[in-house]
Design a protein around this motif. Sequence first.
Motif, PDB file in Angstrom:
ATOM      1  N   THR A  86      -1.403  -0.165  -4.109  1.00  0.00           N
ATOM      2  CA  THR A  86      -2.571  -0.531  -3.998  1.00  0.00           C
ATOM      3  C   THR A  86      -2.764   1.168  -3.907  1.00  0.00           C
ATOM      4  O   THR A  86      -1.755   1.469  -2.356  1.00  0.00           O
ATOM      5  CB  THR A  86      -3.663  -1.835  -3.241  1.00  0.00           C
ATOM      6  OG1 THR A  86      -2.981  -1.906  -1.807  1.00  0.00           O
ATOM      7  CG2 THR A  86      -3.608  -2.431  -3.702  1.00  0.00           C
ATOM      8  N   ASN A  99       0.737  -1.077   0.262  1.00  0.00           N
ATOM      9  CA  ASN A  99       0.221  -0.072  -0.731  1.00  0.00           C
ATOM     10  C   ASN A  99       0.642   1.289   0.051  1.00  0.00           C
ATOM     11  O   ASN A  99       2.432   1.207  -0.112  1.00  0.00           O
ATOM     12  CB  ASN A  99      -0.666  -0.004   1.246  1.00  0.00           C
ATOM     13  CG  ASN A  99      -0.728   0.160   2.204  1.00  0.00           C
ATOM     14  OD1 ASN A  99       0.789   0.990   2.919  1.00  0.00           O
ATOM     15  ND2 ASN A  99      -1.060   0.082   3.273  1.00  0.00           N
ATOM     16  N   ALA A 113     -10.300   2.221  -8.116  1.00  0.00           N
ATOM     17  CA  ALA A 113     -11.489   1.057  -7.632  1.00  0.00           C
ATOM     18  C   ALA A 113     -13.001   1.612  -7.404  1.00  0.00           C
ATOM     19  O   ALA A 113     -13.011   2.201  -8.065  1.00  0.00           O
ATOM     20  CB  ALA A 113     -11.115   1.923  -5.987  1.00  0.00           C
ATOM     21  N   PHE A 114     -13.523   0.095  -7.591  1.00  0.00           N
ATOM     22  CA  PHE A 114     -14.873   0.133  -7.646  1.00  0.00           C
ATOM     23  C   PHE A 114     -15.980   1.063  -6.586  1.00  0.00           C
ATOM     24  O   PHE A 114     -15.279   1.400  -5.601  1.00  0.00           O
ATOM     25  CB  PHE A 114     -15.431  -1.028  -7.419  1.00  0.00           C
ATOM     26  CG  PHE A 114     -15.331  -2.747  -8.726  1.00  0.00           C
ATOM     27  CD1 PHE A 114     -13.884  -1.920  -9.488  1.00  0.00           C
ATOM     28  CD2 PHE A 114     -16.508  -2.359  -9.589  1.00  0.00           C
ATOM     29  CE1 PHE A 114     -13.487  -2.346 -10.563  1.00  0.00           C
ATOM     30  CE2 PHE A 114     -15.974  -3.073 -10.430  1.00  0.00           C
ATOM     31  CZ  PHE A 114     -14.849  -3.332 -10.792  1.00  0.00           C
ATOM     32  N   GLY A 166      -8.633  -5.623   6.137  1.00  0.00           N
ATOM     33  CA  GLY A 166      -8.649  -7.184   5.185  1.00  0.00           C
ATOM     34  C   GLY A 166      -9.015  -6.468   3.509  1.00  0.00           C
ATOM     35  O   GLY A 166      -8.912  -7.561   2.797  1.00  0.00           O
ATOM     36  N   GLY A 191      -7.320   3.536  -5.805  1.00  0.00           N
ATOM     37  CA  GLY A 191      -7.458   2.330  -7.196  1.00  0.00           C
ATOM     38  C   GLY A 191      -6.237   1.299  -7.138  1.00  0.00           C
ATOM     39  O   GLY A 191      -5.379   1.756  -5.758  1.00  0.00           O
ATOM     40  N   ALA A 251     -14.177  -4.151  -2.886  1.00  0.00           N
ATOM     41  CA  ALA A 251     -14.967  -3.069  -2.885  1.00  0.00           C
ATOM     42  C   ALA A 251     -15.906  -3.937  -2.087  1.00  0.00           C
ATOM     43  O   ALA A 251     -17.071  -3.122  -1.256  1.00  0.00           O
ATOM     44  CB  ALA A 251     -15.809  -2.194  -3.549  1.00  0.00           C
ATOM     45  N   ALA A 282     -18.060   2.400  -3.634  1.00  0.00           N
ATOM     46  CA  ALA A 282     -18.099   1.239  -2.154  1.00  0.00           C
ATOM     47  C   ALA A 282     -19.086   1.798  -1.665  1.00  0.00           C
ATOM     48  O   ALA A 282     -18.003   3.384  -1.348  1.00  0.00           O
ATOM     49  CB  ALA A 282     -17.069   0.941  -2.161  1.00  0.00           C
TER      50      ALA A 282
END
Length: 298
Positions: A212, A182, A231-232, A241, A217, A274, A234
């Motif tokens: 990430t 990340n 990113a989708f 997680g 995204g 997501a 959400a």
Amino acid sequence: MRAYVIGNVAIDETISVSSFPQAGASLLGREQSRDLGGKGANQSVVCGRCGLPTTLIAAVGEGFRSRMIQDQLAREPIESELIRLSGVASDFSIVFTTPDGENAIVTTTEAAESLTLDAVLRTLSKARPGDIAVLQGNLSEAVTRGILKTAREKALVTAFNPSPLRSYFPDLWPDVDLAFLNKGEAQSLTGTDGEAAARKLLAEGVRQVVLTAGGEGATLADRTGFVSVPAFPATVLDTTGAGDTFMAVAIASSALRGCDLDERALRHASAASALTVGRCGTRSAFPTEQELAGILAD
Ligand code: ATP
């Protein structure tokens, strides 16, 4: 092809708070969930739910949490090779979540750090060339280094998520094929971010790097160049997680198609993550086998 996820397993005790505790403060909180967690367990559960044959190798200690861990793992489509330790408590995490979905996590690692290389190698001896060894940062340094060395000797693909951060991680890159980081991990381990961070890791010998960036995204980097996926959308309830879901689905998506990580694998991983961020808890927030079958068919 089989994924061998070697890592920690824990019980996540999630407490919702209005803001994170400051030094010296007493806060009111509400128990939100008590769930199977630990990065090793998370990644193995999601890999297994994707339909990739998966073995989790992890240590459990004594006490009520070890029974919960065994009960919950038994309900998942994975093989669990649990090494039982006496005189050690099973690991657990205290997860604080705030109303905006952010979290702060404290994890005990006594069981994970007591896992010995010999115990891991007994199970890993079944692995065949091309199988995937998936690692995170919770095991001892000697065990992490020993697994990566053995994986190289056995021609396994190695996937590494450098979390929680440890000072020796920069030595490991030559033995890592797939790295998932990340933003904070990339910055700490390379001193930079974005494409510059990925380039540094590729120069160290990593074959494919995935960075990430939460709601912004993710990016895949390898010798062919860079690919970014959004990113989708959400509604974020609890991000616990999300990174584990992303890594596991990306690995499973490419492994099940017999190819390297690609844009499609990252899209699958974004769609799955997501779902995870839109639900509370850890294991119970992960996409189901049916949801993952739908995502992977796309
Ligand atoms: P965590 O430690 O919370 O498990 P991480 O810090 O390892 O996660 P992130 O980069 O925060 O990893 O998130 C991983 C992936 O999860 C992102 O690339 C994205 O696909 C998804 N994700 C995270 N946050 C959001 C969000 N707000 N909206 C949609 N997707 C998200």
